[in-house]
Structures are given as structure tokens and as C-alpha cells.
Design a protein around this motif. Sequence first.
Motif, PDB file in Angstrom:
ATOM      1  N   ASP A  24      20.390 -15.688  -4.145  1.00 48.13           N
ATOM      2  CA  ASP A  24      20.066 -15.011  -5.403  1.00 48.13           C
ATOM      3  C   ASP A  24      19.867 -13.516  -5.182  1.00 48.13           C
ATOM      4  OD1 ASP A  24      20.217 -17.347  -6.830  1.00 48.13           O
ATOM      5  OD2 ASP A  24      18.045 -17.669  -6.937  1.00 48.13           O
ATOM      6  N   VAL A  25      19.209 -13.163  -4.085  1.00 48.76           N
ATOM      7  CA  VAL A  25      18.992 -11.745  -3.770  1.00 48.76           C
ATOM      8  C   VAL A  25      20.336 -11.025  -3.643  1.00 48.76           C
ATOM      9  CG1 VAL A  25      18.069 -10.128  -2.070  1.00 48.76           C
ATOM     10  CG2 VAL A  25      16.788 -12.212  -2.622  1.00 48.76           C
ATOM     11  N   ALA A  26      21.268 -11.629  -2.927  1.00 49.73           N
ATOM     12  CA  ALA A  26      22.580 -11.010  -2.727  1.00 49.73           C
ATOM     13  C   ALA A  26      23.359 -10.892  -4.030  1.00 49.73           C
ATOM     14  CB  ALA A  26      23.380 -11.813  -1.711  1.00 49.73           C
ATOM     15  N   ASN A  27      23.129 -11.834  -4.960  1.00 47.54           N
ATOM     16  CA  ASN A  27      23.914 -11.874  -6.196  1.00 47.54           C
ATOM     17  C   ASN A  27      23.338 -11.030  -7.332  1.00 47.54           C
ATOM     18  OD1 ASN A  27      25.819 -13.582  -5.089  1.00 47.54           O
ATOM     19  ND2 ASN A  27      24.782 -15.444  -5.764  1.00 47.54           N
ATOM     20  N   ILE A  28      22.213 -10.386  -7.105  1.00 46.25           N
ATOM     21  CA  ILE A  28      21.596  -9.564  -8.150  1.00 46.25           C
ATOM     22  C   ILE A  28      22.550  -8.455  -8.588  1.00 46.25           C
ATOM     23  CG2 ILE A  28      19.869  -7.732  -8.447  1.00 46.25           C
ATOM     24  CD1 ILE A  28      17.873  -9.516  -7.082  1.00 46.25           C
ATOM     25  N   LYS A  29      22.617  -8.252  -9.897  1.00 46.07           N
ATOM     26  CA  LYS A  29      23.358  -7.121 -10.468  1.00 46.07           C
ATOM     27  C   LYS A  29      22.311  -6.146 -11.019  1.00 46.07           C
ATOM     28  CE  LYS A  29      27.472  -8.933  -9.826  1.00 46.07           C
ATOM     29  NZ  LYS A  29      27.048 -10.116  -9.044  1.00 46.07           N
ATOM     30  N   PRO A  30      21.902  -5.166 -10.230  1.00 48.16           N
ATOM     31  CA  PRO A  30      20.773  -4.309 -10.624  1.00 48.16           C
ATOM     32  C   PRO A  30      21.061  -3.494 -11.876  1.00 48.16           C
ATOM     33  CG  PRO A  30      21.900  -3.405  -8.700  1.00 48.16           C
ATOM     34  CD  PRO A  30      22.476  -4.774  -8.932  1.00 48.16           C
ATOM     35  N   GLN A  31      20.074  -3.463 -12.748  1.00 44.73           N
ATOM     36  CA  GLN A  31      20.121  -2.623 -13.947  1.00 44.73           C
ATOM     37  C   GLN A  31      19.106  -1.497 -13.724  1.00 44.73           C
ATOM     38  OE1 GLN A  31      22.451  -3.500 -16.385  1.00 44.73           O
ATOM     39  NE2 GLN A  31      22.973  -5.014 -14.794  1.00 44.73           N
ATOM     40  N   PHE A  32      19.603  -0.331 -13.385  1.00 41.12           N
ATOM     41  CA  PHE A  32      18.714   0.729 -12.915  1.00 41.12           C
ATOM     42  C   PHE A  32      17.817   1.281 -14.021  1.00 41.12           C
ATOM     43  CE2 PHE A  32      22.425   0.797 -10.027  1.00 41.12           C
ATOM     44  CZ  PHE A  32      21.767   0.342  -8.899  1.00 41.12           C
ATOM     45  N   GLU A  33      18.254   1.161 -15.264  1.00 41.54           N
ATOM     46  CA  GLU A  33      17.384   1.591 -16.354  1.00 41.54           C
ATOM     47  C   GLU A  33      16.168   0.669 -16.471  1.00 41.54           C
ATOM     48  OE1 GLU A  33      20.353  -1.261 -18.124  1.00 41.54           O
ATOM     49  OE2 GLU A  33      20.378   0.402 -16.685  1.00 41.54           O
ATOM     50  N   GLU A  34      16.288  -0.574 -15.989  1.00 39.40           N
ATOM     51  CA  GLU A  34      15.134  -1.480 -15.922  1.00 39.40           C
ATOM     52  C   GLU A  34      14.272  -1.162 -14.703  1.00 39.40           C
ATOM     53  OE1 GLU A  34      16.875  -5.604 -17.898  1.00 39.40           O
ATOM     54  OE2 GLU A  34      16.619  -5.466 -15.737  1.00 39.40           O
ATOM     55  N   LEU A  35      14.909  -0.970 -13.574  1.00 33.48           N
ATOM     56  CA  LEU A  35      14.175  -0.748 -12.323  1.00 33.48           C
ATOM     57  C   LEU A  35      13.312   0.498 -12.382  1.00 33.48           C
ATOM     58  CD1 LEU A  35      17.121  -1.830 -10.089  1.00 33.48           C
ATOM     59  CD2 LEU A  35      14.831  -2.767  -9.826  1.00 33.48           C
ATOM     60  N   ILE A  36      13.777   1.522 -13.061  1.00 36.54           N
ATOM     61  CA  ILE A  36      13.015   2.770 -13.116  1.00 36.54           C
ATOM     62  C   ILE A  36      11.773   2.623 -13.990  1.00 36.54           C
ATOM     63  CG2 ILE A  36      14.052   3.925 -15.123  1.00 36.54           C
ATOM     64  CD1 ILE A  36      14.362   6.413 -13.246  1.00 36.54           C
ATOM     65  N   ARG A  37      11.715   1.585 -14.816  1.00 32.56           N
ATOM     66  CA  ARG A  37      10.553   1.364 -15.661  1.00 32.56           C
ATOM     67  C   ARG A  37       9.466   0.531 -14.980  1.00 32.56           C
ATOM     68  NH1 ARG A  37      14.395  -0.052 -19.693  1.00 32.56           N
ATOM     69  NH2 ARG A  37      13.586  -2.176 -19.747  1.00 32.56           N
ATOM     70  N   CYS A  38       9.759  -0.015 -13.813  1.00 34.64           N
ATOM     71  CA  CYS A  38       8.752  -0.801 -13.102  1.00 34.64           C
ATOM     72  C   CYS A  38       7.674   0.124 -12.538  1.00 34.64           C
ATOM     73  CB  CYS A  38       9.387  -1.596 -11.962  1.00 34.64           C
ATOM     74  SG  CYS A  38      10.307  -3.036 -12.519  1.00 34.64           S
ATOM     75  N   PRO A  39       6.435  -0.374 -12.422  1.00 34.04           N
ATOM     76  CA  PRO A  39       5.378   0.449 -11.829  1.00 34.04           C
ATOM     77  C   PRO A  39       5.641   0.696 -10.347  1.00 34.04           C
ATOM     78  CG  PRO A  39       4.611  -1.803 -12.142  1.00 34.04           C
ATOM     79  CD  PRO A  39       5.942  -1.712 -12.820  1.00 34.04           C
ATOM     80  N   GLY A  40       4.986   1.713  -9.819  1.00 37.04           N
ATOM     81  CA  GLY A  40       5.115   2.009  -8.397  1.00 37.04           C
ATOM     82  C   GLY A  40       6.321   2.871  -8.079  1.00 37.04           C
TER      83      GLY A  40
ATOM     84  N   THR B  45       0.827  -1.204   0.000  1.00 37.40           N
ATOM     85  CA  THR B  45       0.000   0.000   0.000  1.00 37.40           C
ATOM     86  C   THR B  45       0.865   1.259   0.000  1.00 37.40           C
ATOM     87  OG1 THR B  45      -0.167  -0.141   2.409  1.00 37.40           O
ATOM     88  CG2 THR B  45      -1.966  -1.105   1.116  1.00 37.40           C
ATOM     89  N   GLY B  46       2.162   1.104   0.213  1.00 39.72           N
ATOM     90  CA  GLY B  46       3.103   2.216   0.074  1.00 39.72           C
ATOM     91  C   GLY B  46       3.607   2.389  -1.338  1.00 39.72           C
ATOM     92  N   ASP B  47       3.027   1.615  -2.286  1.00 37.45           N
ATOM     93  CA  ASP B  47       3.312   1.734  -3.717  1.00 37.45           C
ATOM     94  C   ASP B  47       4.678   1.186  -4.106  1.00 37.45           C
ATOM     95  OD1 ASP B  47       2.389   2.333  -6.284  1.00 37.45           O
ATOM     96  OD2 ASP B  47       3.368   4.286  -6.306  1.00 37.45           O
ATOM     97  N   ASP B  48       5.139   0.158  -3.392  1.00 41.02           N
ATOM     98  CA  ASP B  48       6.369  -0.540  -3.777  1.00 41.02           C
ATOM     99  C   ASP B  48       6.024  -1.940  -4.271  1.00 41.02           C
ATOM    100  OD1 ASP B  48       8.161   1.522  -3.022  1.00 41.02           O
ATOM    101  OD2 ASP B  48       8.032   0.892  -0.926  1.00 41.02           O
ATOM    102  N   MET B  49       6.763  -2.418  -5.259  1.00 39.93           N
ATOM    103  CA  MET B  49       6.631  -3.791  -5.731  1.00 39.93           C
ATOM    104  C   MET B  49       7.541  -4.694  -4.907  1.00 39.93           C
ATOM    105  SD  MET B  49       4.408  -3.201  -8.004  1.00 39.93           S
ATOM    106  CE  MET B  49       4.238  -4.956  -8.369  1.00 39.93           C
ATOM    107  N   ILE B  50       7.079  -5.913  -4.615  1.00 35.39           N
ATOM    108  CA  ILE B  50       7.893  -6.919  -3.934  1.00 35.39           C
ATOM    109  C   ILE B  50       8.022  -8.127  -4.852  1.00 35.39           C
ATOM    110  CG2 ILE B  50       8.148  -8.436  -1.938  1.00 35.39           C
ATOM    111  CD1 ILE B  50       6.442  -6.539  -0.321  1.00 35.39           C
ATOM    112  N   ALA B  51       9.247  -8.492  -5.184  1.00 35.16           N
ATOM    113  CA  ALA B  51       9.516  -9.705  -5.948  1.00 35.16           C
ATOM    114  C   ALA B  51      10.191 -10.706  -5.014  1.00 35.16           C
ATOM    115  CB  ALA B  51      10.410  -9.410  -7.148  1.00 35.16           C
TER     116      ALA B  51
END
Length: 324
Positions: free
Chosen positions: A194-210, A181-187
Amino acid sequence: MNGGGGVQYAVIDAFTNVAFKGNPAAVCLLDGEDSKANANDSWMKSVAAEFNISETCFLVPVIFPVDQQGVPRFQLRWFTPVDEVNLCGHATLASAHFLFTTICEKCDEVEFSTKSGILTAKKISGLKRDLSKPFTAPKDNRFAIELNFPLISFIDSDSTAIAPLSATLNGMPVVEVKKTTGDDMIAVLSSGTDVANIKPQFEELIRCPGRGVIITGPGPEGSGFDFFSRFFCPKLGVNEDPVCGSAHCSLAPYWAEKLGKNSLMAYMASPRGGVLGLEIEEKSQRLKIRGEAVTVMTALAFAFGDIMKIKTESDQEEVYVNIF
């Protein structure tokens, strides 16, 4: 308390007991008449942009007992480098640590008046607090802090919401997708590793809703943690929030239901890392968030128009910087 025109501030690493780990927050105390008069919203946003860390927060005394026998109360506001936010865990922890080690050092509890209501912070002896015992300061004066925060609910969401994260997830299996309800997505991933090993691609993350994206998974066997998580919020100028306390207002009830227990240990698996003790109070729908903090630096800043003059406590040298 500072009676002059300067703004006392500190940079404090939250949810860690080691400097340069956890999540840094800049805590600014606005207790002088000049600082109160100059601290409008535009000024606060400019200062937060200048610090350019995940959160800069501002404290204004509301109730401050002279003898420190009552419970002090401060107005507390939080700003990312881009905008003001309604709730922030690590900057609240940092604010409490700042107060408990300076002007409220004789107090065991402080209150904060915020956009999310009254929040409390208490000194405790460790992350797994025995609630039946009062706080007793250890000989080395180290202490942890317990925050009282609201729970944030979540609902089921479609996996298409995280479809833009193909390179970030890199084929890692997604178990569930939720939206808070705070407008964040949870995957939810199948493994904390796997969570620790993620290599975030911020151009992808900014396109997610919320607003932002929380990625979480069960703690690896033998880790001592119930779950791992990371939080990404590039839309608010924070590519990765190293340790996000408020994200646990949704993560705690999710994992409590999955694991069948209300007392949890959580690890934020960002490069800086951070540890949180969590306790859900079902009746009140509140979350106790426990963590430690370390003061990294303190200074005084003097704002005059478009110039801020900084005098460090270590060497008393004055440095002038343009912050607007």
C-alpha cells in the motif's frame, strides 16, 4: 584540495548503487579563500534553490591532516530549495562518498560538525557490516558507508492529524499515527505494498500538521525488507524526498519494537527507490545507517556577484548562468 577561487561540487545519488536512482544531493566543497568569503547564508540558499533537488550541502574543512592519517573533520550544512534543515541522512552519505572518492580517498572515516552535533561516516564492505572486522577495500574499489546518527523519539498522535489525506490514502487502512520530536507525522499502514502504491496529493499533504509526513508499512513477504516507507515534505519545497535517511531515526526504533529486533533492512518505495541497512545501539541511543552512493557528475563553479561560471571536468567548456 582546491586552492583557487572555484567551488568544487558533485551531484551524488545516495542509498543506491545505480545512477539516477536513490536520492540525489549536490555536495559543494568550500575550501578556497574566495569561496569561503562568498559563502554566506543567502548565497547558500540561492545555490540550493538553483540546484532545486531535495538537498544541497556545503562542506568546509575544519581538521584536515596533510598525510590523511588522522580523522578529517568538516563543517556540514544542509539546505532544501527553500530553507536550511537540522539533519539530513542522504546528503551526509553523499558528502562522505564525495570525500572518500576525492580528497579523503586514503581515509576510512570522516567526521562532520553539524547542527545535530558531530556525525561520523565510515567505509564498510556492505550494508550488513561485520563490526568485528576492519574495512578492507574490495578489488573493484566499491564500498558502502555507515553513518552514526541520533535516534529521534515519537509519541502517539490522533488520527485526525492525517484527516486531510483522504485522496492520498484512498481508503487504505491506517494502523497507527505517531508524531516525532522532529515535528513529522508518521502514518502506519497495514502493508508495504500500500505504501508503494500511494498516489500522493500534495495539496492534501501540505495541510497536515507538522513539518512533513512519513508513511510506512511492513515489508511484503519475500521482499527481503523489514519495512517500506515514503516521506513527503512539500512545506520545505520537497514534495517527495526519494530516500530520507533521517526519517529512519524514528522509523528504526518504531519497527525495532514491533518486530523485536535491532538490525533492520529498509526500502524507501518512492519512484526512484532506495535501500538502507539499519542497526540500533540502545545503550548510546544511536542509529547506524548504512548505504551506497554513486557520483553522477562533478564540476567547478566560480561565483562572482550574481553570476556563477561553471567549468565541467568532462569538456572544460565554461557555461555562465545567473543564479540570483
